[in-house]
Enzyme design. Sequence first.
Site, mmCIF file in Angstrom:
data_model
loop_
_atom_site.group_PDB
_atom_site.id
_atom_site.type_symbol
_atom_site.label_atom_id
_atom_site.label_comp_id
_atom_site.label_asym_id
_atom_site.label_seq_id
_atom_site.Cartn_x
_atom_site.Cartn_y
_atom_site.Cartn_z
ATOM 1 N N ARG A 93 -4.397 9.632 -3.194
ATOM 2 C CA ARG A 93 -5.181 8.439 -3.567
ATOM 3 C C ARG A 93 -6.678 8.725 -3.482
ATOM 4 N NH1 ARG A 93 -4.887 2.601 -0.442
ATOM 5 N NH2 ARG A 93 -6.724 1.646 -1.403
ATOM 6 N N ASN A 147 2.977 0.942 -6.024
ATOM 7 C CA ASN A 147 1.997 0.797 -7.103
ATOM 8 C C ASN A 147 1.994 2.007 -8.029
ATOM 9 O OD1 ASN A 147 0.664 -1.722 -6.920
ATOM 10 N ND2 ASN A 147 -0.239 -1.052 -4.968
ATOM 11 N N CYS A 169 3.843 -8.167 -5.542
ATOM 12 C CA CYS A 169 2.459 -7.942 -5.158
ATOM 13 C C CYS A 169 2.002 -9.109 -4.297
ATOM 14 C CB CYS A 169 1.607 -7.850 -6.420
ATOM 15 S SG CYS A 169 -0.136 -7.639 -6.068
ATOM 16 N N TYR A 254 -8.839 -8.111 -8.816
ATOM 17 C CA TYR A 254 -8.934 -6.891 -9.626
ATOM 18 C C TYR A 254 -9.653 -7.094 -10.955
ATOM 19 C CZ TYR A 254 -5.822 -4.537 -6.352
ATOM 20 O OH TYR A 254 -5.292 -3.966 -5.227
HETATM 21 P P1 NAD Z 1 1.831 5.294 2.786
HETATM 22 O O1 NAD Z 1 0.834 6.288 2.390
HETATM 23 O O2 NAD Z 1 1.922 4.883 4.209
HETATM 24 O O3 NAD Z 1 3.265 5.800 2.283
HETATM 25 C C1 NAD Z 1 4.440 5.185 2.726
HETATM 26 C C2 NAD Z 1 5.491 6.238 2.971
HETATM 27 O O4 NAD Z 1 6.005 6.766 1.737
HETATM 28 C C3 NAD Z 1 4.994 7.451 3.754
HETATM 29 O O5 NAD Z 1 5.567 7.463 5.039
HETATM 30 C C4 NAD Z 1 5.406 8.633 2.879
HETATM 31 O O6 NAD Z 1 5.850 9.735 3.609
HETATM 32 C C5 NAD Z 1 6.506 8.027 2.034
HETATM 33 N N1 NAD Z 1 6.872 8.761 0.821
HETATM 34 C C6 NAD Z 1 6.097 9.476 -0.018
HETATM 35 N N2 NAD Z 1 6.833 9.977 -1.024
HETATM 36 C C7 NAD Z 1 8.108 9.543 -0.826
HETATM 37 C C8 NAD Z 1 9.329 9.717 -1.522
HETATM 38 N N3 NAD Z 1 9.392 10.446 -2.621
HETATM 39 N N4 NAD Z 1 10.435 9.120 -1.028
HETATM 40 C C9 NAD Z 1 10.386 8.379 0.104
HETATM 41 N N5 NAD Z 1 9.260 8.185 0.794
HETATM 42 C C10 NAD Z 1 8.138 8.761 0.341
HETATM 43 O O7 NAD Z 1 1.626 4.047 1.841
HETATM 44 P P2 NAD Z 1 1.286 2.516 2.078
HETATM 45 O O8 NAD Z 1 -0.175 2.391 2.181
HETATM 46 O O9 NAD Z 1 2.149 1.929 3.099
HETATM 47 O O10 NAD Z 1 1.702 1.975 0.670
HETATM 48 C C11 NAD Z 1 2.994 2.250 0.158
HETATM 49 C C12 NAD Z 1 3.095 1.871 -1.274
HETATM 50 O O11 NAD Z 1 3.081 0.469 -1.429
HETATM 51 C C13 NAD Z 1 1.967 2.403 -2.148
HETATM 52 O O12 NAD Z 1 2.485 2.779 -3.398
HETATM 53 C C14 NAD Z 1 1.046 1.218 -2.263
HETATM 54 O O13 NAD Z 1 0.260 1.273 -3.413
HETATM 55 C C15 NAD Z 1 2.033 0.097 -2.299
HETATM 56 N N6 NAD Z 1 1.543 -1.218 -1.895
HETATM 57 C C16 NAD Z 1 1.799 -2.215 -2.742
HETATM 58 C C17 NAD Z 1 1.428 -3.504 -2.462
HETATM 59 C C18 NAD Z 1 1.681 -4.552 -3.481
HETATM 60 O O14 NAD Z 1 0.987 -5.537 -3.513
HETATM 61 N N7 NAD Z 1 2.638 -4.347 -4.363
HETATM 62 C C19 NAD Z 1 0.790 -3.771 -1.251
HETATM 63 C C20 NAD Z 1 0.569 -2.714 -0.362
HETATM 64 C C21 NAD Z 1 0.961 -1.444 -0.692
HETATM 65 C C1 G6P Z 2 -3.831 -5.187 -2.526
HETATM 66 C C2 G6P Z 2 -2.813 -4.929 -3.589
HETATM 67 C C3 G6P Z 2 -1.875 -3.864 -3.256
HETATM 68 C C4 G6P Z 2 -2.614 -2.649 -2.771
HETATM 69 C C5 G6P Z 2 -3.435 -3.006 -1.562
HETATM 70 C C6 G6P Z 2 -4.295 -1.850 -1.122
HETATM 71 O O1 G6P Z 2 -3.439 -6.151 -1.703
HETATM 72 O O2 G6P Z 2 -2.109 -6.050 -4.015
HETATM 73 O O3 G6P Z 2 -1.112 -3.585 -4.394
HETATM 74 O O4 G6P Z 2 -1.718 -1.625 -2.455
HETATM 75 O O5 G6P Z 2 -4.238 -4.069 -1.776
HETATM 76 O O6 G6P Z 2 -4.657 -2.026 0.198
HETATM 77 P P1 G6P Z 2 -5.282 -0.845 1.037
HETATM 78 O O7 G6P Z 2 -5.462 -1.398 2.402
HETATM 79 O O8 G6P Z 2 -4.273 0.271 0.963
HETATM 80 O O9 G6P Z 2 -6.541 -0.498 0.355
HETATM 81 MN MN MN Z 3 -0.600 -5.428 -5.492
#
Ligand code: NAD
Ligand code: G6P
Ligand code: MN
Length: 434
Positions: A93, A147, A169, A254
């Site tokens: 990222r 994401n 989300c 966004y």
């Molecule tokens: P993170 O960096 O903590 O990753 C979460 C876990 O995924 C890690 O422990 C990593 O080892 C694991 N991982 C990586 N590749 C993998 C695979 N192929 N199979 C299984 N596990 C795997 O991430 P985070 O900050 O907790 O965010 C996780 C995801 O959720 C991201 O894609 C982020 O963009 C998304 N997110 C989405 C929202 C939303 O609104 N939809 C909100 C927050 C985070």
């Molecule tokens: C927002 C979005 C998520 C995104 C997050 C990032 O809430 O809806 O999709 O992953 O922010 O937060 P961070 O703390 O990782 O910057």
């Molecule tokens: Mn989101």
Amino acid sequence: GIKIVTIGGGSSYTPELVEGFIKRYDSLPIRELWLVDIPEGQEKLEIVGNLAKRMVKKAGLPIEVHLTLDRREALKDADFVTTQFRVGLLAARAKDERIPLKYNVIGQETNGPGGLFKGLRTIPVILDIVKDMEELCPNAWLINFTNPAGMVTEAVLRHSNWRKIVGLCNVPISIQMSVAKLLEVEPERVHVDFAGLNHMVYGLHVYLDGKDVTKEVLDEMTSGKHASATMRNIAAIDWDPDFIKALGAIPCGYHRYYYKQAQMLEHEHEEAAEQGTRAEVVQKLEKELFELYKDENLDIKPPQLEKRGGAYYSDAACSLIDSMYNDKRDIQPVNTINNGAIASIPDESAVEISSVITKDGPKPISIGDLPVPVRGLVQQIKSFERVAAEAAVTGDYDKALLALTINPLLPSDKVAKEILNEMLEAHKEHLPQF
Ligand code: NAD
Ligand code: G6P
Ligand code: MN
Ligand code: MN
């Protein structure tokens, strides 16, 4: 009992998910929660998994928490599979955010070049997960937070036979909460009609106890009395009041990257120089969180998690699963197949829209069409998502170049190509299809 599988279980958000399941145990009796990760995430998985076990124990509930690196073992007979993984972790990222800035282009995890590359890394993995699900848990629902959630949902709808996917989300729920705050009422009394795409969603109408208060909310929002609402990860640069009133709808945080591109870019340059990009800030935040999680005496979700932009998204996930499991037929904003709900978006595409949540999935509530002033941008982003998903599936260089060049955050085909080339090289470890 219900079996839930969470892929990317080592995420720092997992305690929020566990808290949500504990809170809803009476209506959503979960028997097994499987947290799945990969070897690189094993340490995180164990720390967060042990906290999850302590939380469940404190609540005195018979939920078994399993930690595993074996995704297929976990998926067997699952009822719901949630995905919250990050291919390449935060280091990837950071590249998504840093490289575009060198070319004076927005560097952001789900928009512009960063969004494209997160999609290119993620889509092959999600399609593999779906293949495993077809074999191991064909009746399960896939609830995806990974994401770029809109592009990922689009890819599954377009490039697999799997239909039981919902993208989630926290942006819509955050808008609802900030509107409630403006109106000084409980969030439950506020209803917002949402439509658009993930991270490109608009609140078209707002109701308070069933009465349309859209205009009042827009007036209040632009009165100068309130701090600009945003997500933790997006700079709270104020909107122009006349623009918002003319728009007649609530934009999401966004949208600043599109309607305030120059200011956001300038701000990103400053932040990158002073404290680092958001990924770099989050790397530190995550370290602090995991230090807390390690504490054997901690058995609740620590409030510090609210510093993450994704705060409350697990809560949205738990409500969604609860409503699906119990066929509640309440209304929630989700990413789902359009099916004609927005006239100017193809039926087969993913949209983010208020939907009735049933045991057979979300039923999007038709809005007719998006207002003219926002329609074109939404369609353009949808085209970007579709071409990007094709590039992710095929590994076709020209498709990737096309996707990036048509993205509204790119100034030219030349710059798109330069960024593409540098990012393909920087991320090649996680792009086996190219
Ligand atoms: P993170 O960096 O903590 O990753 C979460 C876990 O995924 C890690 O422990 C990593 O080892 C694991 N991982 C990586 N590749 C993998 C695979 N192929 N199979 C299984 N596990 C795997 O991430 P985070 O900050 O907790 O965010 C996780 C995801 O959720 C991201 O894609 C982020 O963009 C998304 N997110 C989405 C929202 C939303 O609104 N939809 C909100 C927050 C985070
Ligand atoms: C927002 C979005 C998520 C995104 C997050 C990032 O809430 O809806 O999709 O992953 O922010 O937060 P961070 O703390 O990782 O910057
Ligand atoms: Mn989101
Ligand atoms: Mn109205």
